[in-house]
Enzyme design. Structure first.
Site, PDB file in Angstrom:
ATOM      1  N   HIS A 297      24.042   0.849  10.934  1.00 47.46           N
ATOM      2  CA  HIS A 297      25.282   1.639  11.106  1.00 47.46           C
ATOM      3  C   HIS A 297      25.951   1.095  12.427  1.00 47.46           C
ATOM      4  CE1 HIS A 297      23.589   4.305   7.908  1.00 47.46           C
ATOM      5  NE2 HIS A 297      22.485   4.038   8.439  1.00 47.46           N
TER       6      HIS A 297
ATOM      7  N   ASN B 119       0.797  -1.137   0.008  1.00 50.53           N
ATOM      8  CA  ASN B 119       0.073  -0.046   0.114  1.00 50.53           C
ATOM      9  C   ASN B 119       0.964   1.334  -0.019  1.00 50.53           C
ATOM     10  OD1 ASN B 119      -2.410   1.714   0.271  1.00 50.53           O
ATOM     11  ND2 ASN B 119      -3.336   0.081   1.394  1.00 50.53           N
TER      12      ASN B 119
ATOM     13  N   GLY C 103       0.157  -1.445   9.090  1.00 47.98           N
ATOM     14  CA  GLY C 103       0.302   0.021   8.804  1.00 47.98           C
ATOM     15  C   GLY C 103       1.265   0.630   9.695  1.00 47.98           C
TER      16      GLY C 103
ATOM     17  N   LYS D  60      -0.501 -13.847  19.774  1.00 51.12           N
ATOM     18  CA  LYS D  60      -1.458 -14.802  19.468  1.00 51.12           C
ATOM     19  C   LYS D  60      -0.891 -15.606  18.474  1.00 51.12           C
ATOM     20  CE  LYS D  60      -6.234 -15.811  17.638  1.00 51.12           C
ATOM     21  NZ  LYS D  60      -7.303 -14.902  17.043  1.00 51.12           N
TER      22      LYS D  60
ATOM     23  N   THR E 142      12.010  -6.309  15.975  1.00 51.77           N
ATOM     24  CA  THR E 142      13.742  -6.389  16.028  1.00 51.77           C
ATOM     25  C   THR E 142      14.394  -7.756  16.110  1.00 51.77           C
ATOM     26  OG1 THR E 142      13.317  -6.266  18.448  1.00 51.77           O
ATOM     27  CG2 THR E 142      13.527  -4.268  17.500  1.00 51.77           C
ATOM     28  N   LYS E 143      13.448  -8.708  16.151  1.00 49.32           N
ATOM     29  CA  LYS E 143      14.011 -10.160  16.235  1.00 49.32           C
ATOM     30  C   LYS E 143      13.119 -10.988  14.983  1.00 49.32           C
ATOM     31  CE  LYS E 143      11.531 -11.767  20.111  1.00 49.32           C
ATOM     32  NZ  LYS E 143      11.552 -12.600  21.552  1.00 49.32           N
TER      33      LYS E 143
ATOM     34  N   SER F 146      -0.124  -3.269  13.603  1.00 50.14           N
ATOM     35  CA  SER F 146       0.229  -1.823  13.300  1.00 50.14           C
ATOM     36  C   SER F 146       0.995  -1.209  14.271  1.00 50.14           C
ATOM     37  CB  SER F 146      -1.191  -1.099  12.874  1.00 50.14           C
ATOM     38  OG  SER F 146      -1.969  -1.253  12.119  1.00 50.14           O
TER      39      SER F 146
END
Length: 187
Positions: free
Chosen positions: A113, A83, A140, A181, A163-164, A158
């Site tokens: 970085h 989207n 989103g 869930k 991060t993993k 959303s």
């Protein structure tokens, strides 16, 4: 090793290398052409994306605006949909499976970085690939960070910051994302 080879190998590299700058400019020009194209000419849009992306399925659709670093490192499967305002920083490879849907304003970032401020100030970068399995839905404003692997049938809530890595059949949400869930797929 060239800077491009270092980049693709996940090693530290110099993003100001002439070859890399030229490749990014080419990708940005194609993104600009795509983003300015008419909604009335879907065939032209698809042709532009085929020139930009590394590989696609036969049926895929991306809403403008779309932005990426190189494009060539992005591989999307059959029946892919992204989207509005999707950003994929494809310094490393981004593989997205079939039947995947990306909601508005999602960021998929392979670029990273150094934590060390001196190294970071010197402009050194590196990247870690991202893999998203089949039948995933990314909500989103979610962010997928470098090195993440998502299994198949994963739903990302959303605003989640992933991060993993996570396996198959889960709904993940939050910052940082965690399983909220387990999905029991219907037959």
């Amino acid at each position: 090793m060239t800077e491009l080879e270092k980049m693709l190998a996940g090693e530290n590299y110099n993003p100001l290398d002439k070859t890399l700058v030229k490749m990014r400019k080419s990708a940005r020009l194609l993104c600009e052409e795509f983003n300015l194209s008419s909604v009335a000419d879907l065939a032209a849009r698809k042709k532009i994306l085929k020139r930009l992306l590394g590989s696609t399925g036969k049926d895929f659709y991306i809403e403008p605006s779309f932005k990426c670093d190189y494009g060539a490192n992005i591989h999307v499967g059959e029946n892919f949909y992204a989207n509005f305002d999707c950003v994929i920083l494809d310094v490393a490879e981004v593989k997205i499976g079939k039947n995947c849907f990306i909601a508005p304003q999602v960021g998929i970032y392979t670029a990273t970085h150094p934590i060390d401020p001196v190294e970071r100030a010197n402009g050194i970068e590196s990247a870690k690939p991202i893999t998203i399995g089949d039948n995933c839905w990314i909500g989103g404003r979610a962010v997928i960070n470098p090195g993440v692997v998502l299994g198949s049938n994963v739903v990302v809530g959303s605003g989640a910051v992933v991060t993993k890595s996570f396996g198959d059949n889960v709904v993940i949400a939050g910052n940082p994302a965690k399983v909220i869930k387990v999905i029991e797929p219907s037959n």
